[in-house]
Design an enzyme around this catalytic site. Sequence first.
Site: not given
Length: 495
Positions: A216, A218, A256, A290
């Site tokens: 939303e 973001g 990233e 990550c």
Amino acid sequence: MAVNVRDYIAENYGLFINGEFVKGSSDETIEVTNPATGETLSHITRAKDKDVDHAVEVAQEAFESWSLTSKSERAQMLRDIGDKLMAQKDKIAMIETLNNGKPIRETTAIDIPFAARHFHYFASVIETEEGTVNDIDKDTMSIVRHEPIGVVGAVVAWNFPMLLAAWKIAPAIAAGNTIVIQPSSSTPLSLLEVAKIFQEVLPKGVVNILTGKGSESGNAIFNHDGVDKLSFTGSTDVGYQVAEAAAKHLVPATLELGGKSANIILDDANLDLAVEGIQLGILFNQGEVCSAGSRLLVHEKIYDQLVPRLQEAFSNIKVGDPQDEATQMGSQTGKDQLDKIQSYIDVAKESDAQILAGGHRLTENGLDKGFFFEPTLIAVPDNHHKLAQEEIFGPVLTVIKVKDDQEAIDIANDSKYGLAGGVFSQNITRALNIAKAVRTGRIWINTYNQVPEGAPFGGYKKSGIGRETYKGALSNYQQVKNIYIDTSNALKGLY
């Protein structure tokens, strides 16, 4: 160990816009919980499009004056932020542990100090940055200026909430930009508390913090016409959406994203270092990293020697209360992540993979209310296996036997990702040759998961665009202007 949550965290948080906590345009809120206990920690405002409009408008207004401040003024403010972060390190570390589920020993020693160091580092970077002048010939001069872009729109993931926010905020405001940033809706509390530091140090509107759903508010940040630069840390799938938004609005983006990094253990490796490095690669932050070294490539000559040592090491890891200083692994960040991990364990059980250690959720000794999972080691027959190709984002390590250096390189490169990797060898020439051949943005040699300021971090291939955590990252948040001067005062004679 138990603490009084209200000593650290407010019962409710508004949106941080224009230097103040304000109500959102809607009364909707989102519950924020402690993943280790299920306890409700706070309620945050669920931002809507109107709130994004407000925050961007404020950031645009603040940019007009902030972009004109001297580099030394900005540098001093960044240093003040870093100093205040360190002065409140223990409090902010506890908030991070309560909200994220990671061990207090990590948040105290790594997350918060490294966040502070990024503000100190980029203070020095901007203060020492210099433009260039090129004398084209005796009558002409080219001046190169580095100027701020404008309003930065950023969204960060839930695995390192404060640290990742520092990776975005520090270079962005050092360069003279303003920023609208949104943390994950599940782990926003550390950044919201740090907003009080921004309130003390920065002019109003330089840093604005929205809370809400990525799909939303973001998404609204990334698609806002008033945002001049995008920065995102998260999954590759969402990264595609951010890249599309950047292309649509013709603005630059730093991404990233995900990874499936190979940690290569050669036959001449120091096995003590290797065992520690393997654990750093896959167990640090519960494997929710990550750059995790989630594919272990072991030379066939030492495979039978190394694997039993890993089985023993994994079985000895203390998984438990994140607030306990002795805890080495805490809770996964939420049920969705736990379910995802379990789904890959199910794949392993139904395939030709072999579970060598772990593979279970932990529920004994009071852990049943949280999302705890054992350190898990799984042997797979080759790199084509689902567990070797897909990012699991948990403490699950796949191990593959390799016959030589070239096979290790080939397998390491056989991935859509290219974020990181590791090599363990006592022959530095051999290790360097492998490091150069593996197509990733970062390769560690004889260590893993060290991400200090001053060393570039970012990925090849589907792991992202751009680099963070070093001085070159400043250019992500700058535009280059050329001023070309002719001092001859002579006509060119063309017209």
